[in-house]
Design a protein around this motif. Sequence first.
Motif, mmCIF file in Angstrom:
data_model
loop_
_atom_site.group_PDB
_atom_site.id
_atom_site.type_symbol
_atom_site.label_atom_id
_atom_site.label_comp_id
_atom_site.label_asym_id
_atom_site.label_seq_id
_atom_site.Cartn_x
_atom_site.Cartn_y
_atom_site.Cartn_z
ATOM 1 N N TRP A 91 0.835 -1.199 0.000
ATOM 2 C CA TRP A 91 0.000 0.000 0.000
ATOM 3 C C TRP A 91 0.878 1.261 0.000
ATOM 4 N N GLU A 135 1.170 3.996 -2.920
ATOM 5 C CA GLU A 135 0.442 5.245 -2.687
ATOM 6 C C GLU A 135 1.217 6.273 -1.868
ATOM 7 N N LEU A 175 -0.381 5.847 4.242
ATOM 8 C CA LEU A 175 -1.330 4.877 4.815
ATOM 9 C C LEU A 175 -2.441 5.589 5.584
ATOM 10 N N SER A 202 -6.518 9.819 3.313
ATOM 11 C CA SER A 202 -6.003 9.939 1.947
ATOM 12 C C SER A 202 -6.701 8.981 0.993
ATOM 13 N N ILE A 203 -7.768 8.334 1.441
ATOM 14 C CA ILE A 203 -8.415 7.312 0.630
ATOM 15 C C ILE A 203 -9.395 7.980 -0.343
ATOM 16 N N THR A 230 -9.111 7.091 -3.873
ATOM 17 C CA THR A 230 -9.133 6.287 -5.092
ATOM 18 C C THR A 230 -9.597 4.882 -4.731
ATOM 19 N N ARG A 264 -6.841 2.627 -3.112
ATOM 20 C CA ARG A 264 -6.597 2.929 -1.706
ATOM 21 C C ARG A 264 -7.726 2.405 -0.826
ATOM 22 N N GLU A 265 -8.941 2.492 -1.311
ATOM 23 C CA GLU A 265 -10.059 1.975 -0.517
ATOM 24 C C GLU A 265 -9.973 0.456 -0.391
ATOM 25 N N TYR A 269 -7.370 -0.326 2.088
ATOM 26 C CA TYR A 269 -7.882 -0.013 3.430
ATOM 27 C C TYR A 269 -8.712 -1.174 3.972
ATOM 28 N N THR A 303 -2.265 14.557 2.493
ATOM 29 C CA THR A 303 -2.098 13.136 2.195
ATOM 30 C C THR A 303 -0.830 12.579 2.827
#
Length: 413
Positions: free
Chosen positions: A122, A126, A129, A133-134, A136, A139-140, A143, A264
């Motif tokens: 992750w 990206e 963490l 910052s989620i 996209t 990223r979700e 998560y 972010t």
Amino acid sequence: MTKAEVGATRSLLSKVPEVTVWFWIIKILCTTVGETFADWINNSLGFGLFVTALLFTVVLAAVLIWQLRSKRYVPFVYWLTVVVVSVTGTLYTDILTDKLSVPLAVSTSVFAVALAVVFGIWFARERTLSIHSIFTLPRELFYWLAVLVTFALGTAAGDWTLTLTGWGPGTSVLLPVGLILAVVVGWRLGANAVLSFWLAYILTRPLGANLGDWFASPAADHGLGVGTALTSVIFLAAILAVVVYLTRSRRDVIDDAQQSRVPTVTTANPARERIMLGYYVVVAALAGALLVWASAQPHAVAASDEEAGPVSTAMAPGEAAAHFPASEVATFRTITQDTLSKVQAGQQNEAKARIKDLETAWDRDQDTLQPMDKAGWGVLDGKIDSVLKAVRAGTPDAATETGALTNLLAALE
């Protein structure tokens, strides 16, 4: 970034709740339900671990798709996903421990490595963490995968702690509470916010699980005797109440003005963060030392399937089942005798199928039988565990199977 991209970012950011005190309250409630609801479905309703895990894997896929397709943060959808992830993560750990006989130390280590791998990939992709910052889809997805692994890790680590220490449900709550307070202190003193968040997130899992065990365990086990079903109902009702409050008040919704200010990448003091990282290492070392000390103290056998066996020699034949209903004992004896006959006839597959009936019946009656005679239940549980391991061994040994089944029959006289 274009205006369209900014709009898309803010829309997705609004799907993630603000980390407030309400976030942690409902997170602990969800972890408690994850423990008690899984036990209730598996044991009291007699579905069994594999069927229950399969059921919740399907449910998890459905609610996760719902969450991912949502355009904004919706408390009900988000926290429903957390509840289902909690139950599913718990079930995965229980399968490794109870069905595949993987030691808790091993499963804890495996999930810790898995979480490190998830975080590593992750971050490499990206460069952050942070929950804020989620914005996209990748990223979700990272998560929710991390959340699932934290629940499995928290379950394994919590159960391993209980096995090592022999602490009761009430006492076991104190360790995760103390560690969470230490994380809060570290965060207040300048520790990395993202690291502090994920440490607290992991620790709330054993805290919630221990709370659930405390409520559900019978008074004889130093619990409150509420039972898994009623405990699940109580905490589900509490979750629903908090979700309704958050839906109406929007206290955990990040509005557009907040979103535009959310970085972010954490910009805290790097020197202070390094110092506090050392603080976290010291806290971890002290917690480890406490566990080593507690494991060396005389204590009762932990309430775990793997540890139930050693108490089986403490009672004379028939004594363990003396306080249980004769009809139930007769059912257990019939299944055990049938399995023994199939083993002696060389019908191994049929023996495995028949012993499943014993496992289902025993798990179904746990909430009823255990309060009647804790010691007797522990003896029989250990003997049944030995039978299950013998019959389900990768390379079954007829002599071992016969010995385990004969011992169980003697205990059920």
